[in-house]
Design a protein around this motif. Structure first.
Motif, short mmCIF file in Angstrom:
data_model
loop_
_atom_site.label_atom_id
_atom_site.label_comp_id
_atom_site.label_asym_id
_atom_site.label_seq_id
_atom_site.Cartn_x
_atom_site.Cartn_y
_atom_site.Cartn_z
N UNK A 129 0.84 -1.21 0.00
CA UNK A 129 0.00 0.00 0.00
C UNK A 129 0.87 1.26 0.00
N UNK A 130 0.75 2.08 1.00
CA UNK A 130 1.46 3.36 1.04
C UNK A 130 2.77 3.31 1.84
N UNK A 131 3.27 2.11 2.10
CA UNK A 131 4.50 1.97 2.88
C UNK A 131 5.67 2.55 2.09
N UNK A 132 6.38 3.47 2.72
CA UNK A 132 7.54 4.10 2.10
C UNK A 132 8.79 3.80 2.90
N UNK A 133 9.94 4.07 2.30
CA UNK A 133 11.21 3.91 2.98
C UNK A 133 11.41 5.06 3.96
N UNK A 134 11.99 4.77 5.11
CA UNK A 134 12.24 5.77 6.14
C UNK A 134 13.39 6.67 5.69
N UNK A 135 13.10 7.95 5.48
CA UNK A 135 14.10 8.89 4.98
C UNK A 135 15.04 9.39 6.06
N UNK A 136 14.89 8.92 7.29
CA UNK A 136 15.84 9.26 8.34
C UNK A 136 17.17 8.53 8.13
N UNK A 138 20.20 7.19 5.46
CA UNK A 138 20.77 7.72 4.24
C UNK A 138 20.98 6.59 3.23
N UNK A 139 22.10 5.91 3.28
CA UNK A 139 22.37 4.84 2.32
C UNK A 139 22.10 3.47 2.93
N UNK A 140 22.62 3.24 4.12
CA UNK A 140 22.49 1.92 4.71
C UNK A 140 21.37 1.89 5.75
N UNK A 141 20.81 0.75 5.93
CA UNK A 141 19.78 0.45 6.92
C UNK A 141 18.36 0.83 6.48
N UNK A 142 18.19 1.69 5.48
CA UNK A 142 16.83 2.01 5.04
C UNK A 142 16.14 0.77 4.47
N UNK A 143 16.93 -0.10 3.84
CA UNK A 143 16.36 -1.32 3.28
C UNK A 143 16.00 -2.32 4.38
N UNK A 144 16.87 -2.43 5.39
CA UNK A 144 16.57 -3.31 6.52
C UNK A 144 15.30 -2.87 7.22
N UNK A 145 15.17 -1.57 7.44
CA UNK A 145 14.00 -1.02 8.10
C UNK A 145 12.73 -1.29 7.29
N UNK A 146 12.81 -1.14 5.97
CA UNK A 146 11.64 -1.37 5.11
C UNK A 146 11.19 -2.83 5.19
N UNK A 149 9.50 -3.36 8.40
CA UNK A 149 8.17 -2.72 8.38
C UNK A 149 7.15 -3.61 7.68
N UNK A 150 7.58 -4.31 6.65
CA UNK A 150 6.67 -5.27 5.98
C UNK A 150 6.26 -6.37 6.95
N UNK A 151 7.23 -6.91 7.68
CA UNK A 151 6.92 -7.95 8.66
C UNK A 151 5.92 -7.43 9.69
N UNK A 152 6.10 -6.18 10.14
CA UNK A 152 5.18 -5.60 11.12
C UNK A 152 3.75 -5.53 10.59
N UNK A 153 3.61 -5.44 9.29
CA UNK A 153 2.28 -5.40 8.65
C UNK A 153 1.75 -6.81 8.34
#
Length: 181
Positions: A129-136, A138-146, A149-153
């Motif tokens: 749906x509207x899940x976006x990458x966390x812009x906090x 920069x290069x690393x960890x945004x993918x891990x967080x995403x 976040x999918x698992x949390x959903x």
């Protein structure tokens, strides 16, 4: 992929958006990916880094992996120029300190992963749906967080056993073999 719920259309029926970082330090990966995610009208979103070479059948295999109703993200197995596996998923440390590594075992079937490596990802936007990458980040960890976040959903992240890419820059991450330790 004739039985897939996704259909292949002519190139005019898809969005091709290229985000070139021009090797600038100001390029902000999650911010740029989010822009493209929001611009894209397609239900499938694919992001590929500039140091990735795809192999035959990579896309069909990723799409097939997404056919499972709970799978929202599919990633390919990464190999290097010598055909050595450099990524077959993410494993987090059992010490709960955020430490993680790439698993590097060749897999025989699609496998659940704890998160993703963003070098090549296929996202089913109809599920995220509207899940976006966390812009906090920069290069690393945004993918891990995403991925987390999918698992949390209640959604799954899978590595597609039949999709392989050559990731030329993939040697920067600490790797661990689940089989050999």
């Amino acid at each position: 992929v004739s039985q897939s719920r996704y259909t292949y259309r002519s190139i005019s029926d898809c969005d091709l958006i290229i985000a070139d970082n021009c090797k600038t330090l100001s390029f902000h990966h999650p911010k740029e990916i989010n822009k493209v995610l929001l611009l894209s009208r397609s239900s499938l979103f694919i992001a590929i880094d500039d140091d990735v070479i795809v192999t035959k059948g990579w896309l069909q295999a990723l799409i097939k992996t997404l056919e499972c109703n709970s799978t929202a993200i599919a990633t390919p197995v990464h190999i290097d120029k010598e055909d050595k596996c450099t990524y077959s998923g993410i494993a987090f440390s059992t010490y709960k300190n955020g430490d993680h590594s790439h698993t590097v075992d060749y897999i025989k079937k699609d496998s659940i992963s704890e998160s993703i490596c963003s070098a090549c990802i296929c996202i089913d936007k109809s599920k995220t749906k509207e899940l976006l990458f966390d812009e906090n980040y920069k290069k690393y960890f945004f993918d891990l967080d995403y991925g987390l976040s999918c698992w949390e959903k209640g959604l799954h992240v899978k590595v597609s056993a039949n999709s392989k890419i050559v990731h030329l820059g993939g040697g920067t991450m600490r790797c661990v073999s689940i089989v050999t330790g």
